[in-house]
Scaffold this motif. Structure first.
Motif, PDB file in Angstrom:
ATOM      1  N   GLN A  38       0.827  -1.207   0.000  1.00  0.00           N
ATOM      2  CA  GLN A  38       0.000   0.000   0.000  1.00  0.00           C
ATOM      3  C   GLN A  38       0.864   1.261   0.000  1.00  0.00           C
ATOM      4  O   GLN A  38       0.572   2.239  -0.715  1.00  0.00           O
ATOM      5  N   LEU A  73      -2.659  -1.143  -7.395  1.00  0.00           N
ATOM      6  CA  LEU A  73      -3.767  -0.229  -7.136  1.00  0.00           C
ATOM      7  C   LEU A  73      -5.089  -0.835  -7.593  1.00  0.00           C
ATOM      8  O   LEU A  73      -6.114  -0.725  -6.900  1.00  0.00           O
ATOM      9  N   ASP A  74      -5.086  -1.508  -8.745  1.00  0.00           N
ATOM     10  CA  ASP A  74      -6.299  -2.178  -9.218  1.00  0.00           C
ATOM     11  C   ASP A  74      -6.744  -3.255  -8.232  1.00  0.00           C
ATOM     12  O   ASP A  74      -7.949  -3.451  -8.001  1.00  0.00           O
ATOM     13  N   THR A 116      -8.300  -1.379  -5.202  1.00  0.00           N
ATOM     14  CA  THR A 116      -9.535  -0.610  -5.418  1.00  0.00           C
ATOM     15  C   THR A 116     -10.538  -1.357  -6.279  1.00  0.00           C
ATOM     16  O   THR A 116     -11.561  -0.776  -6.656  1.00  0.00           O
ATOM     17  N   GLY A 151     -13.492  -2.840  -6.722  1.00  0.00           N
ATOM     18  CA  GLY A 151     -14.717  -2.974  -5.945  1.00  0.00           C
ATOM     19  C   GLY A 151     -15.659  -3.979  -6.556  1.00  0.00           C
ATOM     20  O   GLY A 151     -15.298  -4.838  -7.350  1.00  0.00           O
TER      21      GLY A 151
END
Length: 544
Positions: A443, A523-524, A527, A529
């Motif tokens: 992160q 990052l994908d 995030t 969702g």
């Protein structure tokens, strides 16, 4: 004294005065004596029920060897405890034919060199037996109270088996109809001494009509029933130094079997799955003491290990609502069994199922796993993640197979195409980043690499991140990237220049582009969702 044995009777002064000598069945002197019966009949079996010590002078016994053999067969068939002959009236020594017949049937044969009063023998032995029976009745009430308390608090089968073993000091095993050891307690003995070659030894031991001794190893056996049908049986093995089980052992085993029957009637009926789960978890976490123990426990549940490829599978239905996978383990176990595939199947967690396959070395595993995946999809209404570890021929490496299967299952995320099953070679960068998405270091890396670009997009309602993603996906080819993101080349150049300024990066550098590609993939994963969920999960969270 919980019960009298043949050896105990021979040590009593009333019999010891006759100078008893054992001439056959020396290894069976630990048989319990239920009663003493004096008879001079040629067909004594019709008056016996089993467990009697038969006293005779031999006066009416025939001289015909065939009839002598028939006489012994009658006693052995009715399971008499032993035969005692007083010498001096009919025989000066036991006939060779009689001795041979008793040895062949393993029936204790004792000769008395001096005469004794049979009435005194029966009075003495019967008084001791009656005392023992009174003590047994008192003990029976205590045992009844123990198992009643366990039943009322809905004790699990393992607790009931443990109680029986501790009360008797003997190993106890609960097995099903196909001779799989579902629960066991070794009473301090090594696991191998109790369970080694269990299915073979168990099949050699028939189930008697009522609780009693059976088989070549003198096991005490009590049936466990459900709805009037036999589900399995409870078996008590003799301790090495303790001799065969006696009346008190039988009473305790019978009480435990009744408690197990009641447990099944009250809804505790998933014992096979619990047994499979216990062994799977112990193999995965290597809670066993040795490879030998691992092999013995696994084979006791009917799974061969020698000469087979052992494959660990994980079925993950975590994308489905709670309870969606209820009964999946039973259905998969039944499907595999009907297909002739040996396997252990058990729940490892609320959303994860473990399967250990044992396949012939020359057979292909892919069709078996694909069929299992299709069955899981049919039950769940959506395709779960089925992760497969490497095949192993050493039971000690099964933990590694499961560990890799779990790592694969952890890595299958939204970016992974839905397939019948996944193997370690399916793990690429997107899967690796998905597996590491909770790692703070990942992160921080994403924030350090892309934070300023994401903030700029949020502040100015721009899509520079999408432009960078398209540029990197095109391998740095600006013409292809411009077409993919729907921009003119000049507009793309301007955006790339802005990205370089914000990030302080050189997009002509292969190394820096690689760093940014890793950061965008991470990052994908962070995030991704609900809109990015794989097809197998869509519509399930909302209850569709």
């Amino acid at each position: 004294m919980p019960f009298l044995t043949v050896a105990d009777c021979l040590r009593l002064p009333v019999l010891a005065a006759g100078l008893p000598r054992v001439v056959a069945g020396e290894g069976r002197l630990s048989r319990p004596v239920r009663w003493v019966h004096v008879t001079e009949l040629l067909d004594p079996a019709s008056f016996l029920e089993g467990g009697e010590l038969v006293l005779t002078t031999g006066m009416p016994q025939p001289g015909d060897p065939a009839r002598l053999r028939d006489y012994v067969d009658q006693l052995a068939d009715v399971q008499a405890a032993g035969l005692v002959i007083e010498l001096g009236r009919r025989y000066q020594q036991a006939p060779a034919e009689l001795v041979t017949a008793c040895r062949e049937r393993d029936l204790p044969l004792i000769v008395l060199a001096r005469g004794v009063r049979f009435i005194e023998v029966t009075q003495t032995v019967h008084a001791l037996i009656l005392d023992a029976q009174g003590e047994l009745l008192r003990r029976s009430q205590q045992v009844h109270d123990i198992f009643t308390a366990l039943t009322l608090r809905r004790a699990r089968p393992g607790e009931l088996v443990k109680a029986a073993a501790e009360l008797t000091g003997q190993p106890v095993v609960l097995e099903n109809l196909v001779h799989h050891a579902v629960e066991y307690h070794t009473a301090g003995l090594p696991v191998g001494q109790v369970l080694d070659a269990w299915p073979r030894r168990s099949r050699a031991t028939p189930t008697p009509d009522r609780t009693g001794l059976s088989g070549p190893e003198d096991w005490m056996v009590a049936p466990v029933v459900q709805e009037g049908r036999r589900w399995g049986r409870l078996v008590m093995l003799p301790a090495p130094a303790g001799g065969p089980a006696g009346p008190e052992h039988g009473m305790i085993l019978e009480r435990a079997a009744v408690a197990l029957t009641l447990a099944r009637l009250t809804g505790q009926d998933r014992w096979d799955r619990q047994a499979h789960r216990s062994v799977l978890v112990d193999l995965m976490e290597w809670r066993v003491t040795s490879r030998t123990e691992a092999r013995i426990r696994t084979e006791a549940l009917g799974l061969p290990t020698v000469g087979h490829r052992l494959i660990g599978l994980v079925v993950d239905d975590g994308c489905l609502p709670a309870g969606a996978g209820d009964g999946l383990d039973d259905r998969l176990a039944e499907e595999l069994r009907n297909s002739g595939v040996r396997a252990l199947v058990g729940r490892l967690s609320p959303h994860r199922l473990g399967v250990l396959l044992a396949l012939a070395l020359a057979s292909a595993w892919q069709p078996v796993v694909e069929r299992l995946s299709d069955m899981a999809t049919e039950v769940l209404g959506a395709r779960p993640v089925v992760a497969v570890g490497p095949g192993e021929t050493d039971i000690g490496q099964v933990a590694r197979s499961f560990r890799e299967a779990e790592q694969v299952a952890d890595a299958i995320g939204p970016a992974t195409p839905s397939r019948p099953f996944h193997v370690p070679s399916d793990i690429g960068l997107p899967e690796l980043m998905y597996a590491l998405r909770e790692d703070v270091r990942v992160q921080k890396y994403v924030e350090r690499q892309l934070g300023r670009l994401v903030q700029h997009d949020d502040r100015h309602d721009s899509d520079l991140l999408a432009t960078l993603r398209g540029y990197l996906a095109a391998g740095g080819n600006k013409s292809i990237a411009a077409r993919q993101v729907g921009l003119s080349r000049q507009a793309l150049y301007q955006r790339l220049h802005t990205i370089e300024r914000l990030l302080g990066s050189d997009l002509e550098s292969g190394a820096q582009c690689t760093q940014l590609h890793v950061a965008i993939t991470a990052l994908d994963a962070l995030t991704g969702g609900a809109s990015a969920q794989p097809e197998r999960c869509r519509g399930r969270r909302s209850g569709a």
